[in-house]
Design a protein around this motif. Structure first.
Motif, PDB file in Angstrom:
ATOM      1  N   PRO A  12     -20.221  87.572 -14.821  1.00 41.49           N
ATOM      2  CA  PRO A  12     -20.421  88.479 -13.687  1.00 41.49           C
ATOM      3  C   PRO A  12     -21.094  87.741 -12.522  1.00 41.49           C
ATOM      4  O   PRO A  12     -21.847  86.791 -12.720  1.00 41.49           O
ATOM      5  N   GLY A  13     -20.793  88.177 -11.298  1.00 42.47           N
ATOM      6  CA  GLY A  13     -21.423  87.637 -10.107  1.00 42.47           C
ATOM      7  C   GLY A  13     -20.930  86.264  -9.704  1.00 42.47           C
ATOM      8  O   GLY A  13     -21.545  85.612  -8.860  1.00 42.47           O
ATOM      9  N   SER A  14     -19.831  85.789 -10.271  1.00 45.03           N
ATOM     10  CA  SER A  14     -19.335  84.461  -9.941  1.00 45.03           C
ATOM     11  C   SER A  14     -18.591  84.475  -8.610  1.00 45.03           C
ATOM     12  O   SER A  14     -18.052  85.487  -8.190  1.00 45.03           O
ATOM     13  N   THR A  15     -18.525  83.346  -7.966  1.00 41.82           N
ATOM     14  CA  THR A  15     -17.844  83.234  -6.681  1.00 41.82           C
ATOM     15  C   THR A  15     -16.521  82.475  -6.775  1.00 41.82           C
ATOM     16  O   THR A  15     -15.849  82.300  -5.763  1.00 41.82           O
ATOM     17  N   LEU A  16     -16.155  82.025  -7.967  1.00 38.80           N
ATOM     18  CA  LEU A  16     -14.882  81.329  -8.116  1.00 38.80           C
ATOM     19  C   LEU A  16     -14.246  81.654  -9.458  1.00 38.80           C
ATOM     20  O   LEU A  16     -14.884  82.176 -10.356  1.00 38.80           O
ATOM     21  N   CYS A  17     -12.968  81.351  -9.542  1.00 40.41           N
ATOM     22  CA  CYS A  17     -12.201  81.605 -10.766  1.00 40.41           C
ATOM     23  C   CYS A  17     -11.979  80.301 -11.518  1.00 40.41           C
ATOM     24  O   CYS A  17     -11.956  79.222 -10.919  1.00 40.41           O
ATOM     25  N   LEU A  18     -11.797  80.400 -12.814  1.00 46.74           N
ATOM     26  CA  LEU A  18     -11.542  79.247 -13.685  1.00 46.74           C
ATOM     27  C   LEU A  18     -10.055  79.202 -14.020  1.00 46.74           C
ATOM     28  O   LEU A  18      -9.463  80.230 -14.366  1.00 46.74           O
ATOM     29  N   GLU A  19      -9.448  78.034 -13.959  1.00 45.78           N
ATOM     30  CA  GLU A  19      -8.049  77.899 -14.354  1.00 45.78           C
ATOM     31  C   GLU A  19      -7.931  77.979 -15.869  1.00 45.78           C
ATOM     32  O   GLU A  19      -8.816  77.509 -16.591  1.00 45.78           O
ATOM     33  N   ALA A  20      -6.836  78.556 -16.339  1.00 50.97           N
ATOM     34  CA  ALA A  20      -6.563  78.542 -17.778  1.00 50.97           C
ATOM     35  C   ALA A  20      -6.525  77.093 -18.235  1.00 50.97           C
ATOM     36  O   ALA A  20      -5.941  76.235 -17.566  1.00 50.97           O
ATOM     37  N   SER A  21      -7.153  76.788 -19.353  1.00 52.21           N
ATOM     38  CA  SER A  21      -7.182  75.418 -19.860  1.00 52.21           C
ATOM     39  C   SER A  21      -5.885  75.080 -20.592  1.00 52.21           C
ATOM     40  O   SER A  21      -5.087  75.969 -20.913  1.00 52.21           O
ATOM     41  N   GLU A  22      -5.680  73.792 -20.858  1.00 54.40           N
ATOM     42  CA  GLU A  22      -4.505  73.368 -21.625  1.00 54.40           C
ATOM     43  C   GLU A  22      -4.487  74.100 -22.959  1.00 54.40           C
ATOM     44  O   GLU A  22      -5.528  74.304 -23.572  1.00 54.40           O
ATOM     45  N   GLY A  23      -3.306  74.507 -23.404  1.00 56.66           N
ATOM     46  CA  GLY A  23      -3.176  75.256 -24.653  1.00 56.66           C
ATOM     47  C   GLY A  23      -3.402  76.750 -24.471  1.00 56.66           C
ATOM     48  O   GLY A  23      -3.330  77.510 -25.426  1.00 56.66           O
ATOM     49  N   HIS A  24      -3.674  77.175 -23.259  1.00 55.85           N
ATOM     50  CA  HIS A  24      -3.956  78.579 -22.950  1.00 55.85           C
ATOM     51  C   HIS A  24      -3.175  79.014 -21.715  1.00 55.85           C
ATOM     52  O   HIS A  24      -2.623  78.197 -20.986  1.00 55.85           O
ATOM     53  N   HIS A  25      -3.177  80.311 -21.478  1.00 52.32           N
ATOM     54  CA  HIS A  25      -2.565  80.862 -20.276  1.00 52.32           C
ATOM     55  C   HIS A  25      -3.284  82.149 -19.904  1.00 52.32           C
ATOM     56  O   HIS A  25      -4.046  82.711 -20.695  1.00 52.32           O
ATOM     57  N   VAL A  26      -3.051  82.613 -18.683  1.00 50.54           N
ATOM     58  CA  VAL A  26      -3.583  83.893 -18.210  1.00 50.54           C
ATOM     59  C   VAL A  26      -2.411  84.606 -17.528  1.00 50.54           C
ATOM     60  O   VAL A  26      -2.030  84.259 -16.410  1.00 50.54           O
ATOM     61  N   PRO A  27      -1.816  85.589 -18.208  1.00 45.32           N
ATOM     62  CA  PRO A  27      -0.592  86.197 -17.692  1.00 45.32           C
ATOM     63  C   PRO A  27      -0.779  87.199 -16.542  1.00 45.32           C
ATOM     64  O   PRO A  27       0.184  87.504 -15.851  1.00 45.32           O
ATOM     65  N   GLU A  28      -2.001  87.708 -16.338  1.00 42.41           N
ATOM     66  CA  GLU A  28      -2.197  88.756 -15.330  1.00 42.41           C
ATOM     67  C   GLU A  28      -3.385  88.435 -14.431  1.00 42.41           C
ATOM     68  O   GLU A  28      -4.334  87.764 -14.844  1.00 42.41           O
ATOM     69  N   ALA A  29      -3.360  88.972 -13.234  1.00 42.13           N
ATOM     70  CA  ALA A  29      -4.486  88.834 -12.304  1.00 42.13           C
ATOM     71  C   ALA A  29      -5.663  89.672 -12.799  1.00 42.13           C
ATOM     72  O   ALA A  29      -5.487  90.676 -13.492  1.00 42.13           O
ATOM     73  N   GLY A  30      -6.870  89.247 -12.445  1.00 41.79           N
ATOM     74  CA  GLY A  30      -8.073  90.002 -12.781  1.00 41.79           C
ATOM     75  C   GLY A  30      -8.528  89.866 -14.219  1.00 41.79           C
ATOM     76  O   GLY A  30      -9.281  90.703 -14.718  1.00 41.79           O
ATOM     77  N   ALA A  31      -8.129  88.818 -14.903  1.00 42.37           N
ATOM     78  CA  ALA A  31      -8.473  88.637 -16.318  1.00 42.37           C
ATOM     79  C   ALA A  31      -9.892  88.102 -16.470  1.00 42.37           C
ATOM     80  O   ALA A  31     -10.394  87.361 -15.632  1.00 42.37           O
ATOM     81  N   SER A  32     -10.523  88.499 -17.567  1.00 35.87           N
ATOM     82  CA  SER A  32     -11.867  88.006 -17.869  1.00 35.87           C
ATOM     83  C   SER A  32     -11.853  86.954 -18.979  1.00 35.87           C
ATOM     84  O   SER A  32     -12.903  86.489 -19.392  1.00 35.87           O
ATOM     85  N   ALA A  33     -10.664  86.592 -19.476  1.00 34.37           N
ATOM     86  CA  ALA A  33     -10.553  85.576 -20.530  1.00 34.37           C
ATOM     87  C   ALA A  33      -9.162  84.953 -20.484  1.00 34.37           C
ATOM     88  O   ALA A  33      -8.204  85.582 -20.014  1.00 34.37           O
ATOM     89  N   GLU A  34      -9.080  83.740 -20.968  1.00 33.87           N
ATOM     90  CA  GLU A  34      -7.784  83.100 -21.130  1.00 33.87           C
ATOM     91  C   GLU A  34      -7.237  83.443 -22.508  1.00 33.87           C
ATOM     92  O   GLU A  34      -7.981  83.841 -23.403  1.00 33.87           O
ATOM     93  N   THR A  35      -5.934  83.287 -22.698  1.00 33.36           N
ATOM     94  CA  THR A  35      -5.273  83.625 -23.954  1.00 33.36           C
ATOM     95  C   THR A  35      -4.665  82.366 -24.547  1.00 33.36           C
ATOM     96  O   THR A  35      -4.036  81.584 -23.825  1.00 33.36           O
ATOM     97  N   ARG A  36      -4.841  82.186 -25.857  1.00 29.36           N
ATOM     98  CA  ARG A  36      -4.244  81.032 -26.543  1.00 29.36           C
ATOM     99  C   ARG A  36      -2.722  81.136 -26.491  1.00 29.36           C
ATOM    100  O   ARG A  36      -2.157  82.213 -26.625  1.00 29.36           O
ATOM    101  N   CYS A  37      -2.071  80.005 -26.342  1.00 26.45           N
ATOM    102  CA  CYS A  37      -0.626  79.979 -26.477  1.00 26.45           C
ATOM    103  C   CYS A  37      -0.299  80.262 -27.946  1.00 26.45           C
ATOM    104  O   CYS A  37      -0.974  79.756 -28.846  1.00 26.45           O
ATOM    105  N   SER A  38       0.706  81.063 -28.187  1.00 23.79           N
ATOM    106  CA  SER A  38       1.072  81.415 -29.559  1.00 23.79           C
ATOM    107  C   SER A  38       1.896  80.299 -30.201  1.00 23.79           C
ATOM    108  O   SER A  38       2.378  79.395 -29.518  1.00 23.79           O
ATOM    109  N   VAL A  39       2.067  80.369 -31.514  1.00 23.00           N
ATOM    110  CA  VAL A  39       2.898  79.392 -32.212  1.00 23.00           C
ATOM    111  C   VAL A  39       4.296  79.442 -31.606  1.00 23.00           C
ATOM    112  O   VAL A  39       4.762  80.489 -31.172  1.00 23.00           O
ATOM    113  N   GLY A  40       4.940  78.286 -31.522  1.00 20.83           N
ATOM    114  CA  GLY A  40       6.249  78.183 -30.892  1.00 20.83           C
ATOM    115  C   GLY A  40       6.162  77.884 -29.403  1.00 20.83           C
ATOM    116  O   GLY A  40       7.170  77.607 -28.766  1.00 20.83           O
TER     117      GLY A  40
END
Length: 168
Positions: A12-40
């Motif tokens: 909370p209270g941050s002034t910038l966003c974090l990019e999804a890290s390698e092995g992860h993705h963020v499919p929607e705007a306004g996310a509070s967490a990144e999501t692991r890439c699934s098998v395959g």
């Protein structure tokens, strides 16, 4: 302002966003967490909205992978987004890693086991007349084959005969 797809903010209270890290993705705007890439699937860069499907000839068997893995020799994978590879069938082989298809053994050779990276030459006295054979055939009486790896047998010369399945 919501973080764009491909980025998130979990503090909370941050002034910038974090990019999804390698092995992860963020499919929607306004996310509070990144999501692991699934098998395959995998992600080899940061900030991805969607993970990348494993390409044909490759697979991904764990979550949060940063790359896809090439199939071993003797195995192939014709489809994308897969979690494993397929063993070459009898009569076929896969000589290289990362193959998207199996190859039939050429005439003169055979393969009687699955998951192989090469074919076996037919022995003298035997032949394989078609590609994709699982076992060689004996030369018929009256014919012979002195060489290995052949696709046909030879007729006995005039004045000669051949018995015992092409071996005399």
């Amino acid at each position: 302002t919501p973080c764009a797809a491909g980025s998130y903010q979990n503090q909370p209270g941050s002034t910038l966003c974090l990019e999804a890290s390698e092995g992860h993705h963020v499919p929607e705007a306004g996310a509070s967490a990144e999501t692991r890439c699934s098998v395959g699937t995998y992600s080899d860069t940061t900030g991805l909205v969607d993970c990348i499907e494993a390409s044909p000839g490759h697979y991904v068997f764990v979550e949060a992978s940063t790359d896809d893995v090439p199939c071993d020799e003797g195995q192939y994978q014709p489809d994308s987004g897969q979690t494993g590879c397929v063993d070459a069938e009898m009569g076929h082989h896969v000589p290289d890693t990362g193959a998207a298809e199996q190859t039939p053994c050429p005439a003169g050779t055979f393969q009687n086991r699955i998951g192989q990276d090469s074919c076996t030459d037919a022995d003298p006295g035997y032949y394989t007349g078609e590609e994709g054979m699982t076992n060689p055939s004996f030369c018929a009486p009256g014919t012979y084959q002195p060489s290995s790896g052949q696709s046909s047998c030879l007729d006995a010369d005039p004045g000669y005969h051949v018995e015992l399945n092409g071996k005399n």
